[in-house]
Design an enzyme around this catalytic site. Structure first.
Site, PDB file in Angstrom:
ATOM      1  N   LYS A 169       7.156  50.406  41.352  1.00 35.03           N
ATOM      2  CA  LYS A 169       8.201  51.430  40.838  1.00 35.03           C
ATOM      3  C   LYS A 169       9.239  51.417  41.964  1.00 35.03           C
ATOM      4  O   LYS A 169       9.061  51.218  43.118  1.00 35.03           O
ATOM      5  CB  LYS A 169       7.490  53.046  41.446  1.00 35.03           C
ATOM      6  CG  LYS A 169       7.657  53.947  40.632  1.00 35.03           C
ATOM      7  CD  LYS A 169       6.521  55.188  40.953  1.00 35.03           C
ATOM      8  CE  LYS A 169       7.126  56.560  40.360  1.00 35.03           C
ATOM      9  NZ  LYS A 169       6.392  57.553  41.080  1.00 35.03           N
TER      10      LYS A 169
HETATM   11  C1  E4P Z   1       6.480  60.603  38.869  1.00 35.06           C
HETATM   12  O1  E4P Z   1       6.381  59.547  39.199  1.00 35.06           O
HETATM   13  C2  E4P Z   1       6.720  61.288  40.419  1.00 35.06           C
HETATM   14  O2  E4P Z   1       5.565  60.752  41.209  1.00 35.06           O
HETATM   15  C3  E4P Z   1       6.452  62.827  40.252  1.00 35.06           C
HETATM   16  O3  E4P Z   1       6.365  63.246  38.775  1.00 35.06           O
HETATM   17  C4  E4P Z   1       7.534  63.741  40.745  1.00 35.06           C
HETATM   18  O4  E4P Z   1       7.268  64.938  40.638  1.00 35.06           O
HETATM   19  P1  E4P Z   1       7.658  66.188  41.418  1.00 35.06           P
HETATM   20  O5  E4P Z   1       9.029  66.485  40.839  1.00 35.06           O
HETATM   21  O6  E4P Z   1       6.884  67.245  41.077  1.00 35.06           O
HETATM   22  O7  E4P Z   1       7.563  65.671  42.770  1.00 35.06           O
END
Ligand code: E4P
EC number: 2.2.1.2
Length: 217
Positions: A83
């Site tokens: 990522k």
């Molecule tokens: C996705 O890969 C992220 O880890 C996640 O969905 C972020 O979510 P949040 O905005 O609730 O922190």
């Protein structure tokens, strides 16, 4: 639509996985912090449990650093998706890492143009954050519809991975819009099973059943 679970909590992943609800997992630095675990150790455990893509996030801010960290994270298991953030450096890292045949998830996407760039840089997944857009009074699902249209217009193979999901309704909307994947916290996936009329109906059936005085076993 594939379901990824957005957590580094092994027990929560296991429970959903046993029910066939987990096609992959996403983590991020905040989720690793929340788990209280070592990133490589917990990610390896997740990868051994779930055969689908498991996203592990780099933390360097420059492309060379992201590439080095991505290669290191990819050593954890075959099913690692690296990522990287949607910055210019993240796109450079995406191009190199995807060129090496690795899965790359480009995260922190908030616009259709960003998603277009990620697809051209060879991203396996683009992660638009719908909940964080909703938080600033912009409909996150409008972004999903835009990206779906752009990717379909040009047959991009990058998968739309709807992220920052906060509710069961987000899951339904993502599926209606043709998202490839939705990643959600375990409680949101469980909340999809709930309906007030199911609870009400069950209460009525139980009350009537008690009046029959019967048992099944
Ligand atoms: C996705 O890969 C992220 O880890 C996640 O969905 C972020 O979510 P949040 O905005 O609730 O922190």
């Amino acid at each position: 639509m594939k379901f990824f679970v957005d957590t580094a909590d092994i027990d929560a992943i296991r429970e959903l996985h046993e029910l066939g609800m987990v096609d992959g997992v996403t983590t991020n630095p905040s989720l690793i912090m929340k788990s209280g675990r070592d990133i490589k150790e917990v990610t390896a455990e997740i990868c051994a449990l779930v055969p689908g893509p498991v996203s592990a996030e780099t933390v360097a801010l420059d492309a060379d650093g992201m590439i080095a960290e991505g290669r290191e994270l990819a050593k954890i298991a075959e099913n690692i998706a690296i990522k990287v953030p949607l910055t210019w450096a993240g796109l450079q890292a995406c191009k190199v890492l995807s060129g090496e045949g690795r899965m790359v998830n480009v995260t922190l996407c908030f616009s259709a143009n960003q998603a277009l760039l990620a697809a051209k840089a060879g991203a396996t997944f683009i992660s638009p954050f719908v909940g964080r857009l909703d938080d600033i009074n912009i409909d996150g699902m409008d972004l999903i519809a835009e990206i779906r249209q752009i990717y379909d217009n040009y047959d991009f193979s990058t998968e739309i991975l709807v992220a920052s999901i906060r509710s069961a309704n987000h899951m339904k909307e993502a599926a209606l819009l043709g998202a490839d994947v939705a990643t959600a916290p375990p409680n949101v996936i469980k909340a999809m099973a709930s309906h007030v009329l199911t609870d009400k109906g069950l209460d009525a059936f139980m009350a009537d059943w008690a009046k029959t005085g019967q048992t099944i076993l």
